[in-house]
Design a protein around this motif. Structure first.
Motif, PDB file in Angstrom:
ATOM      1  N   ASN A  37      51.887  25.841  34.469  1.00 43.79           N
ATOM      2  CA  ASN A  37      51.864  26.898  35.479  1.00 43.79           C
ATOM      3  C   ASN A  37      51.760  28.284  34.855  1.00 43.79           C
ATOM      4  O   ASN A  37      51.096  29.167  35.406  1.00 43.79           O
ATOM      5  CB  ASN A  37      53.079  26.771  36.395  1.00 43.79           C
ATOM      6  CG  ASN A  37      52.880  25.677  37.409  1.00 43.79           C
ATOM      7  OD1 ASN A  37      52.099  25.818  38.331  1.00 43.79           O
ATOM      8  ND2 ASN A  37      53.567  24.563  37.211  1.00 43.79           N
ATOM      9  N   LEU A  38      52.391  28.499  33.711  1.00 43.08           N
ATOM     10  CA  LEU A  38      52.260  29.791  33.031  1.00 43.08           C
ATOM     11  C   LEU A  38      50.816  30.032  32.592  1.00 43.08           C
ATOM     12  O   LEU A  38      50.298  31.152  32.708  1.00 43.08           O
ATOM     13  CB  LEU A  38      53.207  29.865  31.834  1.00 43.08           C
ATOM     14  CG  LEU A  38      54.688  30.001  32.196  1.00 43.08           C
ATOM     15  CD1 LEU A  38      55.560  29.741  30.974  1.00 43.08           C
ATOM     16  CD2 LEU A  38      54.974  31.376  32.790  1.00 43.08           C
ATOM     17  N   ILE A  39      50.146  28.978  32.108  1.00 39.93           N
ATOM     18  CA  ILE A  39      48.732  29.101  31.744  1.00 39.93           C
ATOM     19  C   ILE A  39      47.919  29.483  32.982  1.00 39.93           C
ATOM     20  O   ILE A  39      47.058  30.366  32.933  1.00 39.93           O
ATOM     21  CB  ILE A  39      48.200  27.795  31.111  1.00 39.93           C
ATOM     22  CG1 ILE A  39      48.864  27.550  29.757  1.00 39.93           C
ATOM     23  CG2 ILE A  39      46.673  27.847  30.970  1.00 39.93           C
ATOM     24  CD1 ILE A  39      48.635  26.146  29.189  1.00 39.93           C
ATOM     25  N   SER A  40      48.215  28.831  34.100  1.00 41.26           N
ATOM     26  CA  SER A  40      47.507  29.138  35.348  1.00 41.26           C
ATOM     27  C   SER A  40      47.769  30.573  35.792  1.00 41.26           C
ATOM     28  O   SER A  40      46.861  31.252  36.287  1.00 41.26           O
ATOM     29  CB  SER A  40      47.928  28.171  36.459  1.00 41.26           C
ATOM     30  OG  SER A  40      47.438  26.890  36.188  1.00 41.26           O
ATOM     31  N   ILE A  41      48.997  31.041  35.621  1.00 43.24           N
ATOM     32  CA  ILE A  41      49.323  32.423  35.987  1.00 43.24           C
ATOM     33  C   ILE A  41      48.505  33.391  35.131  1.00 43.24           C
ATOM     34  O   ILE A  41      47.957  34.378  35.652  1.00 43.24           O
ATOM     35  CB  ILE A  41      50.835  32.685  35.844  1.00 43.24           C
ATOM     36  CG1 ILE A  41      51.606  31.903  36.912  1.00 43.24           C
ATOM     37  CG2 ILE A  41      51.140  34.184  35.962  1.00 43.24           C
ATOM     38  CD1 ILE A  41      53.110  31.849  36.677  1.00 43.24           C
ATOM     39  N   GLU A  42      48.393  33.118  33.823  1.00 38.43           N
ATOM     40  CA  GLU A  42      47.569  33.965  32.954  1.00 38.43           C
ATOM     41  C   GLU A  42      46.144  34.045  33.498  1.00 38.43           C
ATOM     42  O   GLU A  42      45.551  35.131  33.575  1.00 38.43           O
ATOM     43  CB  GLU A  42      47.534  33.406  31.535  1.00 38.43           C
ATOM     44  CG  GLU A  42      48.832  33.522  30.767  1.00 38.43           C
ATOM     45  CD  GLU A  42      48.739  32.875  29.382  1.00 38.43           C
ATOM     46  OE1 GLU A  42      47.957  33.383  28.544  1.00 38.43           O
ATOM     47  OE2 GLU A  42      49.434  31.872  29.150  1.00 38.43           O
ATOM     48  N   SER A  48      42.450  38.043  39.177  1.00 37.65           N
ATOM     49  CA  SER A  48      42.885  39.037  40.166  1.00 37.65           C
ATOM     50  C   SER A  48      42.543  40.443  39.693  1.00 37.65           C
ATOM     51  O   SER A  48      42.104  41.285  40.489  1.00 37.65           O
ATOM     52  CB  SER A  48      44.390  38.925  40.426  1.00 37.65           C
ATOM     53  OG  SER A  48      44.668  37.712  41.094  1.00 37.65           O
ATOM     54  N   GLY A  49      42.742  40.703  38.404  1.00 38.10           N
ATOM     55  CA  GLY A  49      42.370  42.005  37.862  1.00 38.10           C
ATOM     56  C   GLY A  49      40.883  42.261  37.992  1.00 38.10           C
ATOM     57  O   GLY A  49      40.454  43.356  38.379  1.00 38.10           O
ATOM     58  N   ALA A  50      40.082  41.248  37.685  1.00 39.50           N
ATOM     59  CA  ALA A  50      38.629  41.395  37.762  1.00 39.50           C
ATOM     60  C   ALA A  50      38.158  41.573  39.211  1.00 39.50           C
ATOM     61  O   ALA A  50      37.298  42.411  39.495  1.00 39.50           O
ATOM     62  CB  ALA A  50      37.947  40.183  37.137  1.00 39.50           C
ATOM     63  N   LYS A  51      38.736  40.799  40.126  1.00 47.18           N
ATOM     64  CA  LYS A  51      38.293  40.849  41.520  1.00 47.18           C
ATOM     65  C   LYS A  51      38.735  42.130  42.228  1.00 47.18           C
ATOM     66  O   LYS A  51      38.023  42.636  43.090  1.00 47.18           O
ATOM     67  CB  LYS A  51      38.833  39.640  42.282  1.00 47.18           C
ATOM     68  CG  LYS A  51      38.161  38.347  41.889  1.00 47.18           C
ATOM     69  CD  LYS A  51      38.792  37.153  42.606  1.00 47.18           C
ATOM     70  CE  LYS A  51      38.160  35.854  42.179  1.00 47.18           C
ATOM     71  NZ  LYS A  51      38.804  34.699  42.838  1.00 47.18           N
ATOM     72  N   HIS A  55      44.094  47.164  37.098  1.00 40.91           N
ATOM     73  CA  HIS A  55      44.496  46.806  35.734  1.00 40.91           C
ATOM     74  C   HIS A  55      45.953  46.362  35.647  1.00 40.91           C
ATOM     75  O   HIS A  55      46.350  45.786  34.635  1.00 40.91           O
ATOM     76  CB  HIS A  55      44.230  47.973  34.788  1.00 40.91           C
ATOM     77  CG  HIS A  55      42.769  48.222  34.603  1.00 40.91           C
ATOM     78  ND1 HIS A  55      42.281  49.340  33.980  1.00 40.91           N
ATOM     79  CD2 HIS A  55      41.672  47.491  34.954  1.00 40.91           C
ATOM     80  CE1 HIS A  55      40.966  49.294  33.960  1.00 40.91           C
ATOM     81  NE2 HIS A  55      40.572  48.185  34.549  1.00 40.91           N
ATOM     82  N   GLU A  56      46.719  46.591  36.692  1.00 40.62           N
ATOM     83  CA  GLU A  56      48.109  46.139  36.697  1.00 40.62           C
ATOM     84  C   GLU A  56      48.187  44.618  36.516  1.00 40.62           C
ATOM     85  O   GLU A  56      49.142  44.118  35.925  1.00 40.62           O
ATOM     86  CB  GLU A  56      48.823  46.547  38.006  1.00 40.62           C
ATOM     87  CG  GLU A  56      48.962  48.037  38.202  1.00 40.62           C
ATOM     88  CD  GLU A  56      47.724  48.707  38.827  1.00 40.62           C
ATOM     89  OE1 GLU A  56      47.770  49.919  39.063  1.00 40.62           O
ATOM     90  OE2 GLU A  56      46.707  48.019  39.059  1.00 40.62           O
ATOM     91  N   PHE A  57      47.201  43.905  37.048  1.00 33.57           N
ATOM     92  CA  PHE A  57      47.164  42.448  36.858  1.00 33.57           C
ATOM     93  C   PHE A  57      46.953  42.116  35.384  1.00 33.57           C
ATOM     94  O   PHE A  57      47.622  41.250  34.832  1.00 33.57           O
ATOM     95  CB  PHE A  57      46.064  41.808  37.711  1.00 33.57           C
ATOM     96  CG  PHE A  57      46.361  41.817  39.187  1.00 33.57           C
ATOM     97  CD1 PHE A  57      47.346  40.986  39.719  1.00 33.57           C
ATOM     98  CD2 PHE A  57      45.663  42.646  40.036  1.00 33.57           C
ATOM     99  CE1 PHE A  57      47.619  40.981  41.076  1.00 33.57           C
ATOM    100  CE2 PHE A  57      45.930  42.649  41.403  1.00 33.57           C
ATOM    101  CZ  PHE A  57      46.917  41.821  41.917  1.00 33.57           C
ATOM    102  N   TYR A  58      46.017  42.800  34.747  1.00 29.05           N
ATOM    103  CA  TYR A  58      45.761  42.585  33.320  1.00 29.05           C
ATOM    104  C   TYR A  58      47.008  42.891  32.487  1.00 29.05           C
ATOM    105  O   TYR A  58      47.288  42.214  31.504  1.00 29.05           O
ATOM    106  CB  TYR A  58      44.620  43.466  32.815  1.00 29.05           C
ATOM    107  CG  TYR A  58      43.258  43.194  33.414  1.00 29.05           C
ATOM    108  CD1 TYR A  58      42.840  41.901  33.722  1.00 29.05           C
ATOM    109  CD2 TYR A  58      42.370  44.241  33.635  1.00 29.05           C
ATOM    110  CE1 TYR A  58      41.581  41.668  34.244  1.00 29.05           C
ATOM    111  CE2 TYR A  58      41.104  44.013  34.156  1.00 29.05           C
ATOM    112  CZ  TYR A  58      40.715  42.732  34.464  1.00 29.05           C
ATOM    113  OH  TYR A  58      39.467  42.500  34.976  1.00 29.05           O
ATOM    114  N   ASP A  59      47.714  43.948  32.889  1.00 28.84           N
ATOM    115  CA  ASP A  59      48.884  44.377  32.121  1.00 28.84           C
ATOM    116  C   ASP A  59      49.996  43.335  32.101  1.00 28.84           C
ATOM    117  O   ASP A  59      50.834  43.344  31.199  1.00 28.84           O
ATOM    118  CB  ASP A  59      49.425  45.707  32.676  1.00 28.84           C
ATOM    119  CG  ASP A  59      48.424  46.846  32.519  1.00 28.84           C
ATOM    120  OD1 ASP A  59      47.510  46.737  31.661  1.00 28.84           O
ATOM    121  OD2 ASP A  59      48.542  47.844  33.262  1.00 28.84           O
TER     122      ASP A  59
END
Length: 182
Positions: A37-42, A48-51, A55-59
């Motif tokens: 699940n952690l891999i999936s969250i990454e 989500s950041g790309a869509k 950048h908060e998602f990337y952070d």
């Protein structure tokens, strides 16, 4: 020390050694599901950041990645070659194939779903086989792995199916990585 006479005794001894309370879920199995699940969250943070362009998602990716690496160290404290990356990708693939299977099941395609569930379990079994030394013939206990890890800290940075070996791994995981004792 008692000499182990059969594979079943080995499996029982290994399973017992991994559990603090034999009626609890196997903590290693729970941890592997958490790692998946952690891999999936990454992955979801990246998409989500790309869509969204936020950048908060990337952070957040590095924080989740650190959690995943720390969790993996509990199961894979030492390794050689690319076992760390292979392990991560086996768990990630098992999770993704499982998710595609659940979508197939929800759409009414149970035949495809069952095939995908079996493939997911094969990948999960390969993970355990790799990390218990069953693919290399060098069976390891968790204690042996921890001892090696103390000496050297890790630096985390199939076209044709071998059904014979995979089948044996699946059978081993079914017995050794038993999450529930009734």
């Amino acid at each position: 020390m008692k000499k182990i006479k059969s594979v079943q005794e080995y499996v029982e001894a290994l399973d017992a050694a991994k559990k603090v309370n034999p009626k609890d879920l196997s903590s290693d199995q729970d941890l592997t599901i958490g790692i998946m699940n952690l891999i999936s969250i990454e992955e979801h943070l990246m998409f989500s950041g790309a869509k969204t362009g936020k950048h908060e998602f990337y952070d957040l990716i590095n924080d989740v990645r650190e959690m995943r690496k720390n969790a993996m160290l509990k199961i894979i404290p030492s390794y050689e070659g690319e076992v760390w990356c292979i392990s991560k990708h086996l768990l990630a693939a098992a999770m993704r194939v499982f998710e595609v299977g659940t979508k197939a099941l929800a759409s009414g395609d149970s035949k495809t779903a069952y095939e995908l569930f079996d493939q997911s379990y094969e990948l999960y079994s390969m993970f355990w086989g790799l990390n218990m030394g069953m693919l290399t013939g060098e069976k390891k206990t968790k204690t042996e792995k921890k001892a090696k890890a103390e000496k050297a800290a890790p630096a985390p940075t199939a076209t044709k199916k071998d059904t014979g070996k995979v089948s044996k791994l699946k059978a081993w995981v079914k017995n050794a990585v038993n999450c529930c004792i009734e």
